[in-house]
Scaffold this active site. Structure first.
Site, PDB file in Angstrom:
ATOM      1  N   ASP A   1       0.844  -1.199   0.000  1.00 30.93           N
ATOM      2  CA  ASP A   1       0.000   0.000   0.000  1.00 30.93           C
ATOM      3  C   ASP A   1       0.881   1.251   0.000  1.00 30.93           C
ATOM      4  O   ASP A   1       1.873   1.331   0.744  1.00 30.93           O
ATOM      5  CB  ASP A   1      -0.903  -0.029   1.247  1.00 30.93           C
ATOM      6  CG  ASP A   1      -2.065   0.942   1.154  1.00 30.93           C
ATOM      7  OD1 ASP A   1      -3.206   0.477   1.162  1.00 30.93           O
ATOM      8  OD2 ASP A   1      -1.819   2.167   1.096  1.00 30.93           O
TER       9      ASP A   1
ATOM     10  N   GLN B   1     -14.579   2.296   1.909  1.00 34.38           N
ATOM     11  CA  GLN B   1     -13.964   1.897   0.635  1.00 34.38           C
ATOM     12  C   GLN B   1     -13.733   3.131  -0.226  1.00 34.38           C
ATOM     13  O   GLN B   1     -14.647   3.951  -0.406  1.00 34.38           O
ATOM     14  CB  GLN B   1     -14.871   0.897  -0.110  1.00 34.38           C
ATOM     15  CG  GLN B   1     -14.219   0.327  -1.362  1.00 34.38           C
ATOM     16  CD  GLN B   1     -15.075  -0.745  -2.054  1.00 34.38           C
ATOM     17  OE1 GLN B   1     -16.219  -0.993  -1.651  1.00 34.38           O
ATOM     18  NE2 GLN B   1     -14.518  -1.375  -3.067  1.00 34.38           N
TER      19      GLN B   1
ATOM     20  N   HIS C   1     -10.385  -5.346  -2.847  1.00 34.25           N
ATOM     21  CA  HIS C   1      -9.032  -5.573  -2.344  1.00 34.25           C
ATOM     22  C   HIS C   1      -9.124  -5.945  -0.883  1.00 34.25           C
ATOM     23  O   HIS C   1     -10.048  -5.534  -0.174  1.00 34.25           O
ATOM     24  CB  HIS C   1      -8.141  -4.340  -2.532  1.00 34.25           C
ATOM     25  CG  HIS C   1      -8.742  -3.070  -2.032  1.00 34.25           C
ATOM     26  ND1 HIS C   1      -9.686  -2.357  -2.753  1.00 34.25           N
ATOM     27  CD2 HIS C   1      -8.565  -2.384  -0.877  1.00 34.25           C
ATOM     28  CE1 HIS C   1     -10.044  -1.294  -2.064  1.00 34.25           C
ATOM     29  NE2 HIS C   1      -9.391  -1.293  -0.904  1.00 34.25           N
TER      30      HIS C   1
ATOM     31  N   HIS D   1      -6.891  -5.761   2.584  1.00 33.04           N
ATOM     32  CA  HIS D   1      -5.711  -5.223   3.262  1.00 33.04           C
ATOM     33  C   HIS D   1      -5.131  -6.300   4.170  1.00 33.04           C
ATOM     34  O   HIS D   1      -5.882  -6.974   4.893  1.00 33.04           O
ATOM     35  CB  HIS D   1      -6.094  -4.047   4.170  1.00 33.04           C
ATOM     36  CG  HIS D   1      -6.694  -2.869   3.474  1.00 33.04           C
ATOM     37  ND1 HIS D   1      -5.983  -1.734   3.187  1.00 33.04           N
ATOM     38  CD2 HIS D   1      -7.954  -2.636   3.010  1.00 33.04           C
ATOM     39  CE1 HIS D   1      -6.779  -0.838   2.591  1.00 33.04           C
ATOM     40  NE2 HIS D   1      -7.983  -1.371   2.481  1.00 33.04           N
TER      41      HIS D   1
HETATM   42  P1  AMP Z   1      -9.893   1.294   0.772  1.00 34.81           P
HETATM   43  O1  AMP Z   1     -10.088   2.509   1.629  1.00 34.81           O
HETATM   44  O2  AMP Z   1     -10.207   0.006   1.476  1.00 34.81           O
HETATM   45  O3  AMP Z   1     -10.607   1.405  -0.561  1.00 34.81           O
HETATM   46  O4  AMP Z   1      -8.350   1.209   0.505  1.00 34.81           O
HETATM   47  C1  AMP Z   1      -7.691   1.774  -0.579  1.00 34.81           C
HETATM   48  C2  AMP Z   1      -6.217   1.672  -0.284  1.00 34.81           C
HETATM   49  O5  AMP Z   1      -5.531   1.750  -1.509  1.00 34.81           O
HETATM   50  C3  AMP Z   1      -5.665   2.757   0.627  1.00 34.81           C
HETATM   51  O6  AMP Z   1      -5.036   2.130   1.752  1.00 34.81           O
HETATM   52  C4  AMP Z   1      -4.666   3.507  -0.261  1.00 34.81           C
HETATM   53  O7  AMP Z   1      -3.538   3.910   0.463  1.00 34.81           O
HETATM   54  C5  AMP Z   1      -4.328   2.446  -1.288  1.00 34.81           C
HETATM   55  N1  AMP Z   1      -3.906   2.949  -2.595  1.00 34.81           N
HETATM   56  C6  AMP Z   1      -4.565   3.827  -3.373  1.00 34.81           C
HETATM   57  N2  AMP Z   1      -3.897   3.995  -4.549  1.00 34.81           N
HETATM   58  C7  AMP Z   1      -2.826   3.175  -4.489  1.00 34.81           C
HETATM   59  C8  AMP Z   1      -1.757   2.882  -5.393  1.00 34.81           C
HETATM   60  N3  AMP Z   1      -1.658   3.484  -6.596  1.00 34.81           N
HETATM   61  N4  AMP Z   1      -0.817   1.979  -5.017  1.00 34.81           N
HETATM   62  C9  AMP Z   1      -0.899   1.386  -3.802  1.00 34.81           C
HETATM   63  N5  AMP Z   1      -1.878   1.607  -2.916  1.00 34.81           N
HETATM   64  C10 AMP Z   1      -2.824   2.495  -3.249  1.00 34.81           C
END
Ligand code: AMP
Ligand code: ZN
Length: 139
Positions: A32, A95, A101, A103
């Protein structure tokens, strides 16, 4: 099966680079960019699914086993004491990227508290009513 406007489709399929821990036929696992802790990883299916309710059987039957492998590798390699699996469904649940995805968040001894809540209260009657209410829709 892929959404051309989706950043996680592009990352999962290698069109945008990311720090990759694992790549297989169905999944890519990346770090992440805004980690909650050292080593915070995301399991991304290569096909586009909006959230858990959208997953196909193949992906949903594999994702938990992959999360366990990633968590075990984190414990060995990073020395974390445990890990949290977090998987947000819907904006109200936090989200922000609408490609399923999971985590995998390493947790360290004396690390910050996270993925926690203040326990509320609920009477026995309320618990029974709620259970009946949800049960009706469980098939
Ligand atoms: P969520 O809030 O469960 O949708 O989590 C989205 C996650 O994606 C967050 O923890 C962000 O830090 C991560 N994220 C967003 N864009 C990227 C990216 N380009 N590469 C890696 N992680 C990302
Ligand atoms: Zn996608």
């Amino acid at each position: 099966m892929r959404d051309e406007n989706c950043i996680f489709c592009k990352i999962a399929n290698g069109e945008i680079p990311a720090a990759t821990l694992y790549e297989g036929e169905e999944f890519r696992v990346i770090l992440d960019l805004g980690p909650a802790s050292r080593g915070h990883a995301l399991i991304l299916p290569k096909n586009h699914f909006v959230d858990l309710l959208d997953l196909d059987d193949r992906v949903s039957s594999q994702v938990l086993a992959l999360a366990a492998k990633v968590g075990a590798a984190m414990k060995k390699s990073l020395g974390c004491a445990g890990f949290n699996l977090v998987q947000n469904n819907g904006e109200a649940a936090g989200q922000t990227v609408f490609h399923f995805h999971m985590h995998v968040i390493p947790r360290y001894e004396d690390g910050p508290s996270m993925v926690s809540w203040e326990p509320g209260t609920c009477s026995g009657e309320e618990l029974s009513e709620l259970a009946e209410c949800i049960k009706k829709e469980l098939k």
